[in-house]
Scaffold this active site. Structure first.
Site, PDB file in Angstrom:
ATOM      1  N   GLY A  71       0.778  -1.225   0.000  1.00  0.00           N
ATOM      2  CA  GLY A  71       0.000   0.000   0.000  1.00  0.00           C
ATOM      3  C   GLY A  71       0.806   1.271   0.000  1.00  0.00           C
ATOM      4  O   GLY A  71       1.843   1.376  -0.634  1.00  0.00           O
ATOM      5  N   GLU A  73      -1.307   3.989  -0.413  1.00  0.00           N
ATOM      6  CA  GLU A  73      -2.247   4.792  -1.195  1.00  0.00           C
ATOM      7  C   GLU A  73      -2.635   6.088  -0.494  1.00  0.00           C
ATOM      8  O   GLU A  73      -3.153   7.010  -1.127  1.00  0.00           O
ATOM      9  CB  GLU A  73      -3.512   3.986  -1.515  1.00  0.00           C
ATOM     10  CG  GLU A  73      -3.336   2.915  -2.574  1.00  0.00           C
ATOM     11  CD  GLU A  73      -3.014   1.545  -2.004  1.00  0.00           C
ATOM     12  OE1 GLU A  73      -3.207   0.551  -2.712  1.00  0.00           O
ATOM     13  OE2 GLU A  73      -2.563   1.474  -0.837  1.00  0.00           O
ATOM     14  N   THR A 102       0.941  -2.612  -5.401  1.00  0.00           N
ATOM     15  CA  THR A 102       0.911  -1.278  -5.992  1.00  0.00           C
ATOM     16  C   THR A 102       2.281  -0.624  -5.993  1.00  0.00           C
ATOM     17  O   THR A 102       2.686   0.020  -6.965  1.00  0.00           O
ATOM     18  CB  THR A 102      -0.056  -0.370  -5.204  1.00  0.00           C
ATOM     19  OG1 THR A 102      -1.281  -1.049  -4.975  1.00  0.00           O
ATOM     20  CG2 THR A 102      -0.341   0.908  -5.963  1.00  0.00           C
ATOM     21  N   TYR A 133       2.052  -4.529  -9.798  1.00  0.00           N
ATOM     22  CA  TYR A 133       0.879  -4.073 -10.545  1.00  0.00           C
ATOM     23  C   TYR A 133       1.228  -3.662 -11.974  1.00  0.00           C
ATOM     24  O   TYR A 133       0.414  -3.761 -12.874  1.00  0.00           O
ATOM     25  CB  TYR A 133       0.256  -2.858  -9.840  1.00  0.00           C
ATOM     26  CG  TYR A 133      -0.762  -3.149  -8.762  1.00  0.00           C
ATOM     27  CD1 TYR A 133      -0.787  -4.356  -8.092  1.00  0.00           C
ATOM     28  CD2 TYR A 133      -1.696  -2.180  -8.413  1.00  0.00           C
ATOM     29  CE1 TYR A 133      -1.705  -4.596  -7.093  1.00  0.00           C
ATOM     30  CE2 TYR A 133      -2.630  -2.413  -7.415  1.00  0.00           C
ATOM     31  CZ  TYR A 133      -2.632  -3.620  -6.751  1.00  0.00           C
ATOM     32  OH  TYR A 133      -3.550  -3.848  -5.774  1.00  0.00           O
ATOM     33  N   ARG A 166      -5.500   1.987 -10.381  1.00  0.00           N
ATOM     34  CA  ARG A 166      -4.114   1.934  -9.931  1.00  0.00           C
ATOM     35  C   ARG A 166      -3.220   1.139 -10.875  1.00  0.00           C
ATOM     36  O   ARG A 166      -2.014   1.054 -10.663  1.00  0.00           O
ATOM     37  CB  ARG A 166      -4.045   1.329  -8.532  1.00  0.00           C
ATOM     38  CG  ARG A 166      -4.656   2.189  -7.454  1.00  0.00           C
ATOM     39  CD  ARG A 166      -4.844   1.401  -6.162  1.00  0.00           C
ATOM     40  NE  ARG A 166      -5.878   0.375  -6.321  1.00  0.00           N
ATOM     41  CZ  ARG A 166      -6.140  -0.577  -5.432  1.00  0.00           C
ATOM     42  NH1 ARG A 166      -5.411  -0.657  -4.328  1.00  0.00           N
ATOM     43  NH2 ARG A 166      -7.107  -1.443  -5.641  1.00  0.00           N
ATOM     44  N   HIS A 198      -4.405  -9.082 -10.430  1.00  0.00           N
ATOM     45  CA  HIS A 198      -5.263  -8.264  -9.579  1.00  0.00           C
ATOM     46  C   HIS A 198      -6.382  -7.690 -10.446  1.00  0.00           C
ATOM     47  O   HIS A 198      -6.121  -6.978 -11.416  1.00  0.00           O
ATOM     48  CB  HIS A 198      -4.439  -7.145  -8.948  1.00  0.00           C
ATOM     49  CG  HIS A 198      -5.242  -6.021  -8.366  1.00  0.00           C
ATOM     50  ND1 HIS A 198      -5.410  -5.847  -7.013  1.00  0.00           N
ATOM     51  CD2 HIS A 198      -5.910  -4.988  -8.968  1.00  0.00           C
ATOM     52  CE1 HIS A 198      -6.149  -4.766  -6.804  1.00  0.00           C
ATOM     53  NE2 HIS A 198      -6.467  -4.232  -7.976  1.00  0.00           N
ATOM     54  N   ASP A 288      -4.714 -12.103   0.958  1.00  0.00           N
ATOM     55  CA  ASP A 288      -4.195 -10.746   0.696  1.00  0.00           C
ATOM     56  C   ASP A 288      -3.642 -10.162   1.996  1.00  0.00           C
ATOM     57  O   ASP A 288      -3.758  -8.967   2.264  1.00  0.00           O
ATOM     58  CB  ASP A 288      -5.284  -9.841   0.115  1.00  0.00           C
ATOM     59  CG  ASP A 288      -4.728  -8.751  -0.793  1.00  0.00           C
ATOM     60  OD1 ASP A 288      -3.538  -8.818  -1.145  1.00  0.00           O
ATOM     61  OD2 ASP A 288      -5.477  -7.819  -1.140  1.00  0.00           O
ATOM     62  N   SER A 292      -2.708  -3.313   1.992  1.00  0.00           N
ATOM     63  CA  SER A 292      -3.613  -2.226   2.335  1.00  0.00           C
ATOM     64  C   SER A 292      -4.952  -2.518   1.667  1.00  0.00           C
ATOM     65  O   SER A 292      -5.006  -3.010   0.539  1.00  0.00           O
ATOM     66  CB  SER A 292      -3.066  -0.888   1.829  1.00  0.00           C
ATOM     67  OG  SER A 292      -3.043  -0.857   0.418  1.00  0.00           O
TER      68      SER A 292
END
Length: 399
Positions: A71, A73, A102, A133, A166, A198, A288, A292
């Protein structure tokens, strides 16, 4: 040195229901299964374990965990923490696959691999995906193929993001090239070479994967989409993908906000997919863990953030049995044999002669985890940890 262990009178779910059996373990392997087993005339110490009150199952395989956190984010302060050993073992997880996600800038492959080796030295089995990602994929050695061939712990690529704000918005041609590299690297290294995907809530759903396969020599099984219970539209697309021969994965770390806004609980998703006639060999659950779990508004603005938990993996499998009438062998298969097969881990996911001695004892009366063994070593007893990560609090006590 591990003692020889003899589990007596266990109800064996391998994950197939094999009835009452004895299971003999030596060092890190299962060496015999049968009725009225003995350790013979061995001069080594033998530990006899009365398992008559328990289901004996394979250790759980979690195909998506953020070992080093994820994360960010919400900025640097929102980077989630690393996973600790007991986050996995108290939930029965003895094999886990680490990913970046990410952030492939402040989270690095060298750090991911170091954490994977650390967790392995502490007691569980670990593997990783190269990539993140983004497409083109970031790798450690310069290419997906090189990473899969030359780095033992890399078994696939992921999680590549599609249908998500994202993601890097990859074209189906770019996805096809990623899958082709993973396929070749996997073949040359004797690995699955799977591409974990994802799937966000975007309108394209799983169409990029169907387009990547169409007109090529690739098969739909090259892709392993996750978060398929994100909402009803993604779930429906996932059922179509599985009915076409693919494997789909449901995420067990679900927030109350997500459920209120259309996410399908993983336990319910598993039950519905089985009811549609999809074999459990094409259905998996993953936690997962330590990811985040961001909450965005319709314009993509961050509203809040939670953290995924590895413990939800078995909690969801148990809920599938108790709340949605899924058979216990099917619920267990979704977290043992099915992910092990997808990931090409032939020594994991089953209780059978010659397999790794990853074993969970589940109380018959309430389906709670009692004991966990990884490669023959007991890590959890009576629901409490016997082995801790290097920097964990030894006074930890969890119900």
């Amino acid at each position: 040195m591990n003692t020889i262990k003899l589990f007596k009178n266990a109800h064996l779910l391998a994950p197939e229901d094999l009835g009452v059996q004895d299971v003999l373990v030596a060092a890190s392997k299962i060496i015999a299964i049968g009725s009225d087993l003995t350790a013979g005339d061995s001069n080594f110490p033998v530990e006899i374990i009365d398992a008559s009150d328990f289901y004996l199952t394979p250790g759980f395989v979690d195909s998506l965990v953020h070992f080093i956190g994820g994360g960010g984010e919400g900025g640097f302060a929102s980077r989630t923490p690393e996973m600790q050993l007991t986050d996995a073992t108290l939930g029965g997880v003895t094999t886990a696959i680490g990913v970046l996600g990410t952030d492939a800038t402040t989270r690095t492959f060298s750090n991911l691999l170091a954490k994977a080796h650390a967790l392995e030295s502490e007691g569980i089995s670990t593997y990783c995906y190269t990539g993140s990602y983004q497409v083109p994929c970031r790798t450690l050695l310069g290419s997906i193929t090189d990473d899969l061939i030359l780095i033992d712990k890399f078994i696939g690529v992921g999680e590549i993001a599609i249908s998500d704000h994202r993601s890097s918005q990859p074209t189906f041609t770019e996805l096809r090239k990623v899958a082709a590299e993973a396929r070749v690297g996997g073949m040359l290294a004797g690995k699955a070479g799977i591409v974990s995907v994802h799937v966000g809530a975007g309108a394209s759903l799983l169409d990029p994967l169907h387009r990547a396969v169409a007109g090529s020599e690739l098969t739909i099984r090259q892709f392993y989409p996750t978060h398929i219970n994100r909402n009803q539209a993604v779930f429906n697309a996932g059922l179509h993908f599985a009915l076409a021969g693919g494997v789909i994965d449901f995420t067990t770390s679900t927030t109350a906000y997500d459920l209120q806004h259309g996410e399908v609980a993983a336990a319910h998703a598993l039950a519905q997919a089985l009811a549609k006639g999809i074999p459990v060999s094409r259905l998996t659950l993953s936690s997962d863990g330590n990811a985040s779990l961001p909450i965005f508004d319709s314009s993509g603005q961050l509203l809040g953030l939670e953290v995924g938990k590895v413990s939800t993996l078995y909690q969801s499998a148990r809920s599938a049995v108790l709340d949605y009438q899924v058979s216990l062998p099917d619920a267990l298969a979704a977290i043992t044999s099915s992910p092990a097969d997808v990931l090409g881990l032939s020594h994991k996911g089953r209780v059978a002669q010659g397999k790794d001695a990853d074993i969970v004892l589940i109380n018959k009366s309430n389906l709670h985890i009692d004991s966990v063994y990884a490669k023959g070593q007991q890590l959890v007893k009576a629901g409490q940890p016997l082995v801790f990560g290097t920097f964990e609090n030894r006074n930890l006590s969890r119900s």
